[in-house]
Design an enzyme around this catalytic site. Structure first.
Site, mmCIF file in Angstrom:
data_model
loop_
_atom_site.group_PDB
_atom_site.id
_atom_site.type_symbol
_atom_site.label_atom_id
_atom_site.label_comp_id
_atom_site.label_asym_id
_atom_site.label_seq_id
_atom_site.Cartn_x
_atom_site.Cartn_y
_atom_site.Cartn_z
ATOM 1 N N THR A 173 -5.509 -1.602 7.285
ATOM 2 C CA THR A 173 -5.670 -3.057 7.318
ATOM 3 C C THR A 173 -7.054 -3.435 7.815
ATOM 4 O O THR A 173 -7.423 -4.603 7.793
ATOM 5 C CB THR A 173 -4.616 -3.693 8.244
ATOM 6 O OG1 THR A 173 -4.736 -3.118 9.554
ATOM 7 C CG2 THR A 173 -3.209 -3.442 7.722
ATOM 8 N N ASP A 208 -1.377 6.560 6.685
ATOM 9 C CA ASP A 208 -1.358 5.127 6.967
ATOM 10 C C ASP A 208 -2.167 4.857 8.241
ATOM 11 O O ASP A 208 -2.389 5.761 9.048
ATOM 12 C CB ASP A 208 0.090 4.664 7.146
ATOM 13 C CG ASP A 208 0.242 3.166 6.962
ATOM 14 O OD1 ASP A 208 -0.736 2.499 6.572
ATOM 15 O OD2 ASP A 208 1.353 2.653 7.204
ATOM 16 N N LYS A 226 0.827 -1.210 0.000
ATOM 17 C CA LYS A 226 0.000 0.000 0.000
ATOM 18 C C LYS A 226 0.866 1.267 0.000
ATOM 19 O O LYS A 226 0.606 2.199 -0.756
ATOM 20 C CB LYS A 226 -0.943 -0.021 1.217
ATOM 21 C CG LYS A 226 -1.924 -1.183 1.210
ATOM 22 C CD LYS A 226 -2.885 -1.128 2.380
ATOM 23 C CE LYS A 226 -2.222 -1.370 3.705
ATOM 24 N NZ LYS A 226 -1.669 -2.757 3.833
ATOM 25 N N THR A 227 1.886 1.275 0.844
ATOM 26 C CA THR A 227 2.776 2.434 0.898
ATOM 27 C C THR A 227 3.535 2.603 -0.414
ATOM 28 O O THR A 227 3.709 3.723 -0.915
ATOM 29 C CB THR A 227 3.769 2.310 2.064
ATOM 30 O OG1 THR A 227 3.038 2.152 3.290
ATOM 31 C CG2 THR A 227 4.657 3.545 2.160
ATOM 32 N N ARG A 257 6.704 -7.939 1.634
ATOM 33 C CA ARG A 257 7.523 -7.468 2.758
ATOM 34 C C ARG A 257 8.174 -8.635 3.495
ATOM 35 O O ARG A 257 9.354 -8.597 3.840
ATOM 36 C CB ARG A 257 6.668 -6.647 3.735
ATOM 37 C CG ARG A 257 7.484 -6.081 4.909
ATOM 38 C CD ARG A 257 6.586 -5.367 5.895
ATOM 39 N NE ARG A 257 5.957 -4.208 5.273
ATOM 40 C CZ ARG A 257 4.929 -3.554 5.822
ATOM 41 N NH1 ARG A 257 4.418 -3.962 6.973
ATOM 42 N NH2 ARG A 257 4.424 -2.503 5.219
#
Length: 335
Positions: free
Chosen positions: A158, A109, A64-65, A217
């Protein structure tokens, strides 16, 4: 083109930043989302406007980032980053909004952790590009409206279900990021290995990908640990044996389960006969926060078919018994 990482660079944060894709064609996976986003951004650029506000949701580590960085780059815009927990007071958000310049992209975020007072400031900012400030106190207080320049908000979370309806309705588009396919994870690990100047065996590549929890990640984190193990053992190449030994050292099994995942499953099996068990009861048994269980452990365990949610509570599946190599409720050994 992204520069290769030299051995002199240190720290996982430096490596994470260097491994992050800097162009659309470097971003692997999430093809449908990339295509839809590209359409939105190209249309906005063609009209000479900023993009609609965007909401990205999905499990941690899915990109997402990274998408926020790529969107800002695609729009030739400055990216300003904050998070829900960092915006404690209305003044915190007001300070950020009042310093935005035309075309800026603001990335928030953990947007589900915004408090309602902060959301009230956001509504007019998103809808009418107005920042309403209260000046003074008591009977002499008055509201001051400040015009904001055109900007794009990208919110990531999330837990999209925890966002309020009024906030969700103000986004022009919402995208759910899903777990990645193994071939996509392999492509990501291969690219990262190249940037790390790391030679890796195809079998080792597959082992890391399958233990990655379908998450970029996690895949990159495992790759860094594999590189550490190879360096310490003076191995010029990451082999199948090196990959397996690293995962064994980290107590990560072939499905990517870590000790906490196995403990959760075994707790349900041993203390609650496989379930069903309520989330609060399970939280108390594990001495862990229920939110962590719901956000971190459960999604992956459910995605690989080891855990299910029922109206009565959580239950492990037959596949979980098989994977853990323990007896089923009938006392028979499952293999």
């Amino acid at each position: 083109m992204t520069n290769k990482i030299t051995n002199k660079q240190a720290g996982d944060e430096v490596i994470d930043l260097a491994l992050r894709p800097s162009h659309w064609d470097e971003y692997v996976g999430q093809r449908k989302i990339k295509k839809n986003l590209k359409t939105i951004l190209d249309a906005a650029k063609k009209r000479g406007e900023v993009s609609d506000h965007l909401l990205l949701y999905g499990q941690a580590g899915l990109g997402k980032t990274t998408l926020a960085y790529l969107i800002a780059r695609e729009m030739s815009a400055n990216l300003k980053i904050t998070s829900g927990p960092a915006l404690e007071k209305m003044g915190d958000l007001a300070a950020i909004l009042s310093n935005l310049e035309k075309g800026d992209v603001l990335f928030i975020d953990e947007a589900h952790r915004l408090n309602r007072a902060i959301e009230e400031v956001l509504y007019p900012a998103l809808e009418n590009r107005k920042l309403h400030l209260i000046v003074g106190k008591g009977a002499g207080a008055r509201t001051l409206a400040i015009d904001l320049p055109p900007f794009t908000l990208i919110a990531a979370t999330t837990r999209a279900n925890l966002l309020s309806g009024p906030l969700r309705s103000r986004f022009g588009a919402t995208f759910k990021l899903d777990y990645y396919e193994i071939p996509d994870i392999e492509a990501i690990v291969k690219r990262s290995a190249k940037l790390l100047n790391l030679e890796i065996d195809p079998v080792a590549l597959n082992i890391i990908a399958r233990a990655s929890r379908f998450t970029p990640r996690t895949a990159n984190r495992l790759l860094r640990r594999v590189r550490d193990f190879a360096d310490v053992n003076d191995s010029p190449k990451v082999t199948e044996d090196i990959a397996k030994q690293t995962l064994e050292m980290l107590e990560v099994d072939n499905l990517g389960l870590e000790p906490t995942d196995r403990q959760l499953l075994l707790t349900i099996i041993e203390k609650f006969k496989g379930g069903p068990v309520g989330i609060q009861t399970l939280s108390a048994a594990l001495n862990d926060d229920s939110g962590i269980i719901e956000d971190v452990y459960e999604p992956y365990l459910m995605s690989i078919g080891l855990l299910v949610r029922t109206p009565a509570g959580r239950m492990v599946t037959v596949e979980a018994y098989k994977h853990l190599g323990v007896k089923d409720p009938k006392g028979e050994k499952l293999i």
